[in-house]
Design a protein around this motif. Structure first.
Motif, PDB file in Angstrom:
ATOM      1  N   ALA A 133       5.623   7.936   4.148  1.00 19.17           N
ATOM      2  CA  ALA A 133       5.262   8.247   5.531  1.00 19.17           C
ATOM      3  C   ALA A 133       5.368   9.746   5.787  1.00 19.17           C
ATOM      4  N   VAL A 134       4.592  10.209   6.758  1.00 20.72           N
ATOM      5  CA  VAL A 134       4.704  11.571   7.256  1.00 20.72           C
ATOM      6  C   VAL A 134       5.189  11.512   8.695  1.00 20.72           C
ATOM      7  N   ASN A 135       5.776  12.583   9.157  1.00 20.12           N
ATOM      8  CA  ASN A 135       6.403  12.605  10.475  1.00 20.12           C
ATOM      9  C   ASN A 135       5.535  13.356  11.488  1.00 20.12           C
ATOM     10  N   ARG A 136       5.278  12.711  12.625  1.00 19.18           N
ATOM     11  CA  ARG A 136       4.629  13.356  13.778  1.00 19.18           C
ATOM     12  C   ARG A 136       5.390  12.895  15.017  1.00 19.18           C
ATOM     13  N   PHE A 137       6.360  13.693  15.465  1.00 20.93           N
ATOM     14  CA  PHE A 137       7.163  13.351  16.628  1.00 20.93           C
ATOM     15  C   PHE A 137       6.260  13.203  17.839  1.00 20.93           C
ATOM     16  N   LYS A 195      -6.727  14.339   4.303  1.00 22.18           N
ATOM     17  CA  LYS A 195      -8.004  13.791   3.848  1.00 22.18           C
ATOM     18  C   LYS A 195      -8.248  12.368   4.343  1.00 22.18           C
ATOM     19  N   ALA A 196      -7.264  11.795   5.031  1.00 21.63           N
ATOM     20  CA  ALA A 196      -7.408  10.420   5.517  1.00 21.63           C
ATOM     21  C   ALA A 196      -8.320  10.370   6.738  1.00 21.63           C
ATOM     22  N   HIS A 248       0.807  -1.222   0.000  1.00 16.29           N
ATOM     23  CA  HIS A 248       0.000   0.000   0.000  1.00 16.29           C
ATOM     24  C   HIS A 248       0.842   1.276   0.000  1.00 16.29           C
ATOM     25  N   LEU A 249       2.136   1.169  -0.308  1.00 18.16           N
ATOM     26  CA  LEU A 249       2.962   2.367  -0.322  1.00 18.16           C
ATOM     27  C   LEU A 249       2.386   3.389  -1.296  1.00 18.16           C
ATOM     28  N   HIS A 250       2.236   4.616  -0.808  1.00 19.41           N
ATOM     29  CA  HIS A 250       1.714   5.729  -1.601  1.00 19.41           C
ATOM     30  C   HIS A 250       0.245   5.559  -1.995  1.00 19.41           C
ATOM     31  N   MET A 300      -4.250   4.429   2.696  1.00 23.43           N
ATOM     32  CA  MET A 300      -3.436   4.205   3.875  1.00 23.43           C
ATOM     33  C   MET A 300      -2.439   5.351   4.017  1.00 23.43           C
ATOM     34  N   ARG A 301      -2.322   5.879   5.246  1.00 27.99           N
ATOM     35  CA  ARG A 301      -1.370   6.966   5.524  1.00 27.99           C
ATOM     36  C   ARG A 301      -0.502   6.536   6.690  1.00 27.99           C
TER      37      ARG A 301
END
Length: 284
Positions: A199-203, A230-231, A165-167, A171-172
């Protein structure tokens, strides 16, 4: 009596100490010094608390391909909880001294085996101490074995599913590590730097206020809505270095009222163990 399912404040916990329906776990740990948590526990703890070690109690056997903190067998984990007196009606509270970094792992694991009544002490041991509440060095009292029954709980996602499911728009992936490690810089824990493509970053520490307590629910909701884009929450997969601090992000989402996200337990340490899996560098 109210049930705590995300966070509990120190004064509220103090009113129920010693109740047969409550079990408190001290989850203090240091990745660089794995013995430090037990030393801190011996030096002083919340009365009646019992100690759980991240490596020995909240992780399974490492194979070199399943990450630094793989999940244990769920039935073995349920058996461990029973040994500590946990039943289906037990309120569990977990705490640490790292902003909930390790306590959130126990919170998630109990939800993984279908136990809902589990919460993290907001602000951890520092909040307890700062409230001038009693601190104990007495040995934990033996408890009668619990009767916890494993039930369907929160879901996980494995590496093969992520790879497929990459990209993808359905799925996020949200990475809880510090921004420099996400970019592939200053990596000291894993042999490969970088992140899962897309992936996105959320420390995870961004979930906390300056006093080490979780930010208010509305503030967390606004910040996490920006991460989701939008996820929907159900399309979110949380990961980190080894499946520990990702649970902190999952807890923050629950506090914010954004239920349904899943954990990739193996996280980056599992992902990068297979050179065939793609690696992304930088901030994107």
């Amino acid at each position: 009596m109210s049930m705590w399912i995300t966070l509990v404040e120190a004064p509220a916990l103090a009113t129920r100490l010693g109740a047969p329906s409550l079990v408190v776990f001290d989850c203090r740990h240091d990745l660089a010094n794995p013995g430090l948590g037990l030393e801190a526990f011996a030096a002083g703890r919340v009365p009646y608390a019992r100690f759980l070690h991240l490596d020995d109690d909240l992780s399974g056997t490492k194979t070199g391909r399943n990450g630094r903190h793989p999940l244990p067998d769920p039935d073995a984990f349920v058996a461990l909880m029973r040994l500590h007196g946990v039943s289906d009606t037990t309120q569990v509270v977990a705490y640490d001294d790292s902003g909930g970094m390790y306590a959130a792992r126990l919170w998630w694991m109990l939800r993984w085996v279908g136990h809902e009544a589990v919460a993290v002490l907001n602000g951890g041991f520092a909040a307890w101490r700062n409230a001038a509440l009693p601190i104990s060095t007495d040995p934990p009292l033996p408890l009668p074995p619990g009767t916890l029954v494993r039930k369907p709980g929160v879901a996980t996602v494995d590496a093969d599913t992520l790879l497929a499911h990459l990209h993808a728009s359905d799925m996020r992936i949200v990475d809880a590590r510090a921004a420099d490690r996400f970019r592939g810089e200053n990596e000291t824990l894993d042999p490969v730097g970088g992140h899962i493509p897309g992936a996105v970053n959320r420390f995870f520490r961004d979930n906390l206020a300056a006093d080490g307590r979780f930010k208010p629910a509305d503030e967390l909701a606004a910040a996490w809505q920006a991460v989701l884009g939008k996820a929907t929450p159900a399309q979110i997969v949380c990961q980190c270095g080894s499946g520990v601090t990702a649970c902190h992000n999952l807890l923050a989402m629950e506090v914010a009222g954004l239920s349904g996200a899943r954990l990739y337990p193996g996280s980056w340490s599992e992902w990068c163990s297979d050179p065939a899996r793609p690696v992304a560098l930088g901030s994107a």
